[in-house]
Design an enzyme around this catalytic site. Structure first.
Site, short mmCIF file in Angstrom:
data_model
loop_
_atom_site.label_atom_id
_atom_site.label_comp_id
_atom_site.label_asym_id
_atom_site.label_seq_id
_atom_site.Cartn_x
_atom_site.Cartn_y
_atom_site.Cartn_z
N ASN A 1 -10.47 -0.72 -0.11
CA ASN A 1 -9.02 -0.59 -0.04
C ASN A 1 -8.42 -1.28 -1.27
O ASN A 1 -8.58 -2.48 -1.46
CB ASN A 1 -8.53 -1.26 1.26
CG ASN A 1 -7.03 -1.20 1.44
OD1 ASN A 1 -6.28 -0.99 0.49
ND2 ASN A 1 -6.58 -1.41 2.67
N HIS B 1 -3.60 6.90 1.98
CA HIS B 1 -3.99 5.56 1.53
C HIS B 1 -5.40 5.28 2.04
O HIS B 1 -5.71 5.50 3.21
CB HIS B 1 -2.99 4.54 2.07
CG HIS B 1 -3.45 3.13 1.93
ND1 HIS B 1 -3.97 2.64 0.75
CD2 HIS B 1 -3.47 2.10 2.82
CE1 HIS B 1 -4.29 1.37 0.92
NE2 HIS B 1 -4.01 1.02 2.17
N CYS C 1 0.82 -1.23 0.00
CA CYS C 1 0.00 0.00 0.00
C CYS C 1 0.85 1.27 0.00
O CYS C 1 0.33 2.36 -0.24
CB CYS C 1 -0.94 0.01 1.19
SG CYS C 1 -1.86 -1.51 1.38
#
Ligand code: UT7
Length: 334
Positions: A290, A259, A123
């Site tokens: 996500n 993020h 990520c």
């Protein structure tokens, strides 16, 4: 006499010129998720902020999605693909160890031959890529760079895994970075904590799988609370470092694009950084879930397309996840 090496001609500054996004067409809402795990729409919304996410089609690949996002970014940048001096693909779900996804994206966008490689920082990968691309351009080793975050997470988790199945989705985002007359990408605040590899990752290894194909299928694992605690405490410090390195405070920001892991993590960072109300905060996680390395460029793209983020304004981007790894920069919005 020893010959001297000719150094590349450096560029003083860089900026993100354009952004492009690709979202798969299939929308998966919380009701569908709850047909496979014991959960509720209310619980998922309250604990993560997520309403829906996109799932790629079975035959749609990381390379396909990366290519689609890249083509949009290149077109918006108004450059020819052959002008790209480097291509970086950040992904933790590309299912081959080698060759890289990047070499195939280069072919697909009509830039066969350019330097191209992948980044394995989960990520945090997109912000790693932005920092590396910016430094490569500043060094003079490239004039334009394409940085892509692309993920097909649905290939790597068990849809019946209650600890994480509600969180993740698929997609890709890309930016073109180039030289600039003024600073458009601040110094990167980045690092890792490899003592916490157990907190998040994909395991066991392909070798383990070869030895026991049935029981050792590599799958995403996550200690949700551990990652959550680390993100809300440590990432506020890293974000602050990026602001200080850029010589600004949170009051100077137009946008905050962390993020997209969980709205509660974003809320905690907004509070810790004392963001004024005027700062537009990315909430793409609500509609996209996500998407690991793709989440920041996807969120950036939505902001730009919906007119939420003023072109030329300052934004703080910060990626964090498996490794544990993290990276943050202040950027000028394209
Ligand atoms: O991109 C990489 C970075 N990843 C992340 O940033 C993820 C970070 N972690 C998180 O976002 C959160 O930890 C989650 C959203 C994954 C989970 O939220 P949480 O508030 O940490 O939940 P929890 O694991 O502490 O569980 C709380 C309760 C438990 O029940 P009891 O023991 O309080 O009765 C769980 O059993 O919620 C229960 N629970 C669920 N309930 C309904 C756990 N998973 C679920 C579920 N549906 N899917």
């Amino acid at each position: 006499m020893t010959a001297t090496i000719k150094a590349p001609t450096p560029n003083a500054y860089t900026r993100i010129i354009s952004v492009g996004a690709y979202r798969p067409s299939r929308i998966v809402d919380n009701a569908e998720i709850c047909t496979r795990i014991d959960s509720t729409d209310e619980w998922i919304l309250e604990r993560s902020g997520i309403r829906e996410r996109r799932y790629a089609a079975p035959d749609e690949t990381v390379v396909d999605m990366a290519t689609n996002a890249a083509k949009i970014a290149i077109e918006r940048a108004g450059i020819d693909p052959s002008e790209l001096g480097v291509l970086l693909v950040a992904s933790c779900t590309y299912p081959y160890l080698t060759p890289s996804a990047a070499v195939q994206v280069a072919v697909n966008i009509g830039a066969t031959g350019i330097p191209a490689t992948d980044i394995s920082s989960a990520c945090a990968g997109f912000c790693y890529g932005v920092g590396m691309a910016s430094d490569i351009i500043r060094s003079g080793n490239a004039t334009y760079a394409l940085v892509i975050g692309a993920e097909k997470l649905t290939d790597w988790f068990d849809p019946a895994d209650r600890s994480l199945a509600f969180l993740f989705g698929d997609g890709a985002g890309a930016v073109v970075i180039g030289p600039s007359g003024t600073p458009g990408i601040g110094p990167t605040a980045w690092g890792t904590d490899g003592t916490q590899i157990e907190a998040l990752g994909i395991a066991p290894s392909f070798i383990d799988q070869r030895n026991d194909p049935i029981n050792n299928v590599p799958m995403l694992y996550m200690q949700g609370q551990t990652v959550f605690r680390w993100a809300v405490t440590e990432m506020a410090r890293v974000a602050q470092e990026a602001l200080e390195a850029a010589g600004i405070t949170s009051a100077d920001l137009s946008a905050f694009i962390p993020h997209q892991a969980n709205n509660r993590i974003t809320d905690a960072l907004v509070r810790a950084l004392k963001m004024p109300e005027s700062v537009v905060v990315a909430r793409d996680v609500v509609m996209t879930g996500n998407t690991s390395a793709a989440s920041i460029p996807l969120a950036l793209s939505r902001m730009v397309e919906e007119g939420d983020a003023p072109s030329g304004g300052l934004a703080l981007i910060i990626g964090f996840g498996a490794g544990l790894a993290y990276a943050a920069q202040v950027i000028t919005l394209p």
